[in-house]
Design a protein around this motif. Structure first.
Motif, PDB file in Angstrom:
ATOM      1  N   LEU A   1       0.760  -1.355   0.055  1.00  0.00           N
ATOM      2  CA  LEU A   1      -0.111   0.067   0.068  1.00  0.00           C
ATOM      3  C   LEU A   1       0.854   1.177   0.093  1.00  0.00           C
ATOM      4  CD1 LEU A   1      -3.048   0.870   0.030  1.00  0.00           C
ATOM      5  CD2 LEU A   1      -2.759   0.965   2.694  1.00  0.00           C
ATOM      6  N   GLY A   2       1.441   1.794  -1.477  1.00  0.00           N
ATOM      7  CA  GLY A   2       2.405   2.741  -1.310  1.00  0.00           C
ATOM      8  C   GLY A   2       3.730   1.975  -0.848  1.00  0.00           C
ATOM      9  N   PRO A   3       4.301   2.992   0.142  1.00  0.00           N
ATOM     10  CA  PRO A   3       5.449   2.516   0.819  1.00  0.00           C
ATOM     11  C   PRO A   3       5.362   1.454   2.037  1.00  0.00           C
ATOM     12  CG  PRO A   3       4.783   4.566   1.835  1.00  0.00           C
ATOM     13  CD  PRO A   3       3.775   4.392   0.835  1.00  0.00           C
ATOM     14  N   ALA A   4       4.082   1.300   2.166  1.00  0.00           N
ATOM     15  CA  ALA A   4       3.820   0.235   3.353  1.00  0.00           C
ATOM     16  C   ALA A   4       3.466  -0.942   3.010  1.00  0.00           C
ATOM     17  CB  ALA A   4       2.798   0.824   4.205  1.00  0.00           C
ATOM     18  N   GLU A   5       4.271  -2.308   3.751  1.00  0.00           N
ATOM     19  CA  GLU A   5       3.741  -3.502   3.304  1.00  0.00           C
ATOM     20  C   GLU A   5       2.575  -3.846   4.159  1.00  0.00           C
ATOM     21  OE1 GLU A   5       8.497  -5.442   3.637  1.00  0.00           O
ATOM     22  OE2 GLU A   5       6.842  -5.722   5.306  1.00  0.00           O
ATOM     23  N   LEU A   6       1.778  -4.881   3.452  1.00  0.00           N
ATOM     24  CA  LEU A   6       0.734  -5.502   3.856  1.00  0.00           C
ATOM     25  C   LEU A   6       0.836  -6.772   4.821  1.00  0.00           C
ATOM     26  CD1 LEU A   6      -1.936  -4.891   1.399  1.00  0.00           C
ATOM     27  CD2 LEU A   6      -1.631  -3.458   3.346  1.00  0.00           C
TER      28      LEU A   6
ATOM     29  N   TRP B   1       5.139   0.344   8.094  1.00  0.00           N
ATOM     30  CA  TRP B   1       6.011   1.142   7.482  1.00  0.00           C
ATOM     31  C   TRP B   1       7.499   0.993   8.098  1.00  0.00           C
ATOM     32  CZ3 TRP B   1       1.018   2.757   8.606  1.00  0.00           C
ATOM     33  CH2 TRP B   1       0.187   3.296   7.307  1.00  0.00           C
ATOM     34  N   HIS B   2       8.326   0.843   7.163  1.00  0.00           N
ATOM     35  CA  HIS B   2       9.710   0.525   7.836  1.00  0.00           C
ATOM     36  C   HIS B   2      10.620   1.784   7.792  1.00  0.00           C
ATOM     37  CE1 HIS B   2       9.425  -3.936   7.788  1.00  0.00           C
ATOM     38  NE2 HIS B   2       8.526  -3.716   7.021  1.00  0.00           N
ATOM     39  N   LEU B   3      10.910   2.070   8.799  1.00  0.00           N
ATOM     40  CA  LEU B   3      11.827   3.318   9.217  1.00  0.00           C
ATOM     41  C   LEU B   3      13.247   3.041   9.228  1.00  0.00           C
ATOM     42  CD1 LEU B   3       9.788   5.356  11.808  1.00  0.00           C
ATOM     43  CD2 LEU B   3       9.612   5.395   9.314  1.00  0.00           C
ATOM     44  N   SER B   4      13.632   1.726   9.609  1.00  0.00           N
ATOM     45  CA  SER B   4      14.884   1.135   9.623  1.00  0.00           C
ATOM     46  C   SER B   4      14.658  -0.224   9.353  1.00  0.00           C
ATOM     47  CB  SER B   4      15.522   1.581  10.562  1.00  0.00           C
ATOM     48  OG  SER B   4      15.254   0.786  11.828  1.00  0.00           O
ATOM     49  N   PRO B   5      15.709  -0.975   9.087  1.00  0.00           N
ATOM     50  CA  PRO B   5      15.617  -2.722   9.055  1.00  0.00           C
ATOM     51  C   PRO B   5      15.032  -3.142  10.198  1.00  0.00           C
ATOM     52  CG  PRO B   5      17.628  -1.690   7.829  1.00  0.00           C
ATOM     53  CD  PRO B   5      17.050  -0.751   8.558  1.00  0.00           C
TER      54      PRO B   5
END
Length: 197
Positions: free
Chosen positions: A75-80, A109-113
Motif C-alpha cells: 500500500l504505497g510505501p507500506a507493506e501489508l 512502515w519500515h523506518l529502518s531494517p
C-alpha cells in the motif's frame, strides 16, 4: 515466409508481455504474545424489593499464539501483513477461562531494517468456557516493531454475545459486557523467525 515468421515472433512477444509477473510467495512467521485488556461490564441484581445495576471495568489477561504473513502486495510505501491468532485468556475477577480468535490486517512502515510503525484493522471473537457468553469486537491496532518484538495498543468497539445469569438471594443476577467503545488491549508480541519476518 520471412514476413510471417516476423509477425509470429512479435505476436509471441506481445503475449509474453501480457502475462503478469508471478507474485512473491507468502512469507510466514509464527508469533507468541501476551495481552492485557479492559472492557466495560454491567451487573444487574434483582431480588425483591431490590433492583440494582452497576458498571465496572473487567480485566482480561491472556496468552496468544499465531501466524504472521507478509503479503505480496503493498500500500504505497507500506507493506501489508496478515496476523491470524488464537488466545487463551483468564478473567481474574471470576476465575473464568476464555477462548479467543482474532484476524488482523496491518500496514507496516519500515523506518529502518529493525524498526517499523503499524496501523491496521482487526476483528476478534471471545467466548467464556464456563457460561458461553462473550463478545465480538472490531479494533484498530496501533503499534511499533523493534526487531522481533511488537508492542500494540488496540482500542475497539465491542458487541456483547449473551450474558451470564445465576440465582442469588431469591432473585437473579445478570452479568454482561457493555456495548460500545472499550479502553482496549495492550499486546506484547514476538515474531519467531520463519520464512521471512
Amino acid at each position: 515466409m520471412k514476413r510471417t515468421s516476423v509477425v509470429s515472433s512479435l505476436f509471441g512477444l506481445s503475449l509474453l508481455a501480457a502475462v503478469p509477473a508471478r507474485a512473491e510467495p507468502l512469507r510466514l512467521s509464527p508469533t507468541v504474545g501476551l495481552a492485557v485488556g479492559l472492557r466495560s461490564e454491567r451487573l444487574r441484581v434483582r431480588s425483591a424489593p431490590l433492583d440494582v445495576e452497576t458498571s465496572r471495568q473487567r480485566l482480561d489477561v491472556g496468552l496468544e499464539a499465531g501466524l504472521s504473513m507478509r503479503l505480496p502486495w503493498r500500500l504505497g510505501p507500506a507493506e501489508l501483513r496478515s496476523q491470524t491468532q488464537g488466545a487463551l485468556g483468564l478473567l481474574p475477577a471470576t476465575g473464568e477461562l476464555v477462548l479467543g480468535a482474532e484476524q488482523q490486517l496491518l500496514t507496516e512502515w519500515h523506518l529502518s531494517p529493525a524498526f517499523s510503525l503499524q496501523l491496521g484493522l482487526a476483528g476478534a471473537l471471545q467466548l467464556s468456557t464456563r457460561s458461553g457468553h462473550g463478545l465480538f469486537e472490531v479494533g484498530v491496532p496501533l503499534g511499533l516493531r523493534l526487531g522481533v518484538t511488537e508492542l500494540l495498543y488496540v482500542p475497539a468497539f465491542v458487541l456483547p454475545i449473551g450474558a451470564r445469569q445465576q440465582a442469588v438471594l431469591g432473585g437473579e443476577s445478570r452479568q454482561e459486557l457493555s456495548p460500545g467503545l472499550a479502553p482496549g488491549r495492550l499486546v506484547l508480541r514476538w515474531r519467531l523467525g520463519g520464512s521471512g519476518s
